[in-house]
Design a protein around this motif. Structure first.
Motif, short mmCIF file in Angstrom:
data_model
loop_
_atom_site.label_atom_id
_atom_site.label_comp_id
_atom_site.label_asym_id
_atom_site.label_seq_id
_atom_site.Cartn_x
_atom_site.Cartn_y
_atom_site.Cartn_z
N GLN A 60 16.42 13.83 41.02
CA GLN A 60 17.10 14.98 41.57
C GLN A 60 18.18 15.24 42.47
OE1 GLN A 60 15.83 18.05 39.77
NE2 GLN A 60 17.62 18.80 40.86
N TYR A 61 18.37 14.44 43.49
CA TYR A 61 19.28 13.88 44.44
C TYR A 61 20.39 13.72 43.58
CZ TYR A 61 22.12 11.18 47.35
OH TYR A 61 23.58 10.80 48.09
N TYR A 62 20.47 12.77 42.69
CA TYR A 62 21.61 12.52 41.88
C TYR A 62 22.17 13.72 41.13
CZ TYR A 62 20.62 7.44 42.15
OH TYR A 62 19.99 6.26 42.54
N ILE A 63 21.21 14.37 40.39
CA ILE A 63 21.39 15.74 39.57
C ILE A 63 22.25 16.66 40.45
CG2 ILE A 63 20.58 17.55 38.59
CD1 ILE A 63 18.53 15.84 37.43
N ASP A 64 21.77 16.91 41.85
CA ASP A 64 22.41 18.03 42.73
C ASP A 64 23.74 17.45 43.13
OD1 ASP A 64 19.96 19.35 42.47
OD2 ASP A 64 19.22 18.88 44.19
N THR A 65 23.65 16.16 43.62
CA THR A 65 25.14 15.64 43.94
C THR A 65 26.03 15.66 43.14
OG1 THR A 65 24.37 13.50 43.95
CG2 THR A 65 24.05 14.50 46.18
N ARG A 66 25.58 15.37 41.80
CA ARG A 66 26.78 15.30 40.78
C ARG A 66 27.04 16.69 40.11
NH1 ARG A 66 25.25 11.06 42.98
NH2 ARG A 66 26.31 9.28 42.68
N ARG A 67 26.24 17.74 40.32
CA ARG A 67 26.53 18.99 39.87
C ARG A 67 27.52 19.40 40.81
NH1 ARG A 67 21.56 21.75 40.34
NH2 ARG A 67 21.04 20.94 38.50
N LEU A 92 33.76 7.34 49.76
CA LEU A 92 33.27 8.36 48.86
C LEU A 92 34.15 9.49 48.59
CD1 LEU A 92 30.55 8.61 47.16
CD2 LEU A 92 29.83 10.39 48.92
N LEU A 93 34.19 9.57 47.49
CA LEU A 93 35.43 10.68 47.11
C LEU A 93 34.88 11.50 46.25
CD1 LEU A 93 36.92 7.51 46.94
CD2 LEU A 93 38.70 9.12 47.00
N GLY A 94 35.23 12.76 46.14
CA GLY A 94 34.73 13.67 44.95
C GLY A 94 35.62 15.07 45.15
N THR A 95 35.47 15.85 43.98
CA THR A 95 35.97 17.35 44.02
C THR A 95 34.63 18.17 44.02
OG1 THR A 95 37.74 16.49 43.03
CG2 THR A 95 37.61 18.84 42.98
N HIS A 96 34.88 19.27 44.93
CA HIS A 96 33.52 20.29 45.05
C HIS A 96 33.78 21.28 43.88
CE1 HIS A 96 31.20 23.04 47.77
NE2 HIS A 96 30.34 22.56 46.81
N LYS A 97 32.95 20.95 42.75
CA LYS A 97 33.08 21.83 41.66
C LYS A 97 31.90 22.71 41.49
CE LYS A 97 37.03 19.58 39.62
NZ LYS A 97 37.69 19.30 38.22
N THR A 106 34.08 25.04 46.25
CA THR A 106 35.58 25.47 46.83
C THR A 106 36.48 24.67 46.27
OG1 THR A 106 35.37 23.35 48.60
CG2 THR A 106 34.43 25.31 49.23
N GLY A 107 36.36 23.91 45.22
CA GLY A 107 37.36 23.16 44.61
C GLY A 107 38.17 21.96 45.19
N ASN A 108 37.92 22.17 46.66
CA ASN A 108 38.41 21.05 47.28
C ASN A 108 37.96 19.38 47.21
OD1 ASN A 108 39.99 22.95 48.73
ND2 ASN A 108 38.52 23.14 50.46
N SER A 109 38.95 18.59 47.26
CA SER A 109 38.34 17.20 47.12
C SER A 109 38.00 16.69 48.72
CB SER A 109 39.70 16.59 46.70
OG SER A 109 39.89 16.72 45.38
N PHE A 110 37.32 15.62 48.70
CA PHE A 110 36.93 15.01 49.99
C PHE A 110 37.31 13.39 49.87
CE2 PHE A 110 32.74 14.73 48.06
CZ PHE A 110 32.29 13.34 48.49
N ARG A 111 37.47 12.98 50.91
CA ARG A 111 37.38 11.35 51.09
C ARG A 111 36.78 10.98 52.37
NH1 ARG A 111 40.80 6.83 49.43
NH2 ARG A 111 41.12 5.28 51.09
#
Length: 175
Positions: A60-67, A92-97, A106-111
């Motif tokens: 569930q943690y994987y599902i929530d974070t990858r959502r 760790l990088l990603g885009t908040h979608k 927010t559509g923002n990316s993080f690093r």
């Protein structure tokens, strides 16, 4: 993966291979393979105090974070060995979608620079314990969010139910 030339024992080499496979499987989002690296999956996220124990909770943690971050990925900086663990420093990088604990996308990316301690009993992985600076991530995710909404959104992320309700109400009001 280590940048030094220190010889590895056979046990350290097996542990390192498992950790590198674990990272690669997470990036590919092959969560069955990641779960298979543990006899009993167990994650601890130190900044939030979250513990995900067992297959169902970790999945569930994987599902929530990858959502929330469908493009989440890692860039390994350094890998080190300790008596009972492999320590990995990484970006760790990603885009908040997608939604994250009451925080709308927010559509923002993080690093964010992180450390993960992969703790072993012999050659069996028993825990992944992750340390990171929450403010570094939040500052990037919340860039551009109106100041009057930030308090409620952060409260929701911190598990404060009243703040999460306020964030949801604010989101509904602006929709």
């Amino acid at each position: 993966m280590s940048k030094d030339d220190t010889p590895r024992t056979e046990l350290q080499a097996r542990r390192e291979r498992l950790v590198l496979d674990h990272f690669a499987d997470e990036t590919r989002q092959d969560f069955d393979a990641v779960l298979g690296t543990f006899p009993h999956p167990h994650y601890e996220l130190v900044p939030s105090g979250e513990v995900h124990d067992g297959i169902a909770q970790v999945r569930q943690y994987y599902i929530d974070t990858r959502r929330a971050f469908p493009d989440q990925r890692h860039e390994i900086i350094q890998l080190r060995h300790a008596d009972d663990s492999v320590i990995v420093e990484f970006w760790l990088l990603g885009t908040h979608k997608g939604p994250l604990k009451g925080l709308p996308p927010t559509g923002n990316s993080f690093r964010c620079r992180m450390n993960a301690f992969f703790i072993f009993e012999g050659d069996r992985l028993v825990c992944e314990r992750v340390y990171f600076d929450t403010l570094t991530m939040l500052r990037q995710l919340l860039a551009g969010v109106p100041a009057e909404q930030v308090g409620a959104l952060v409260g929701g992320l911190l598990g404060q139910p009243a703040a999460a309700r306020a964030a949801a109400a604010a989101e509904t009001a602006t929709a």
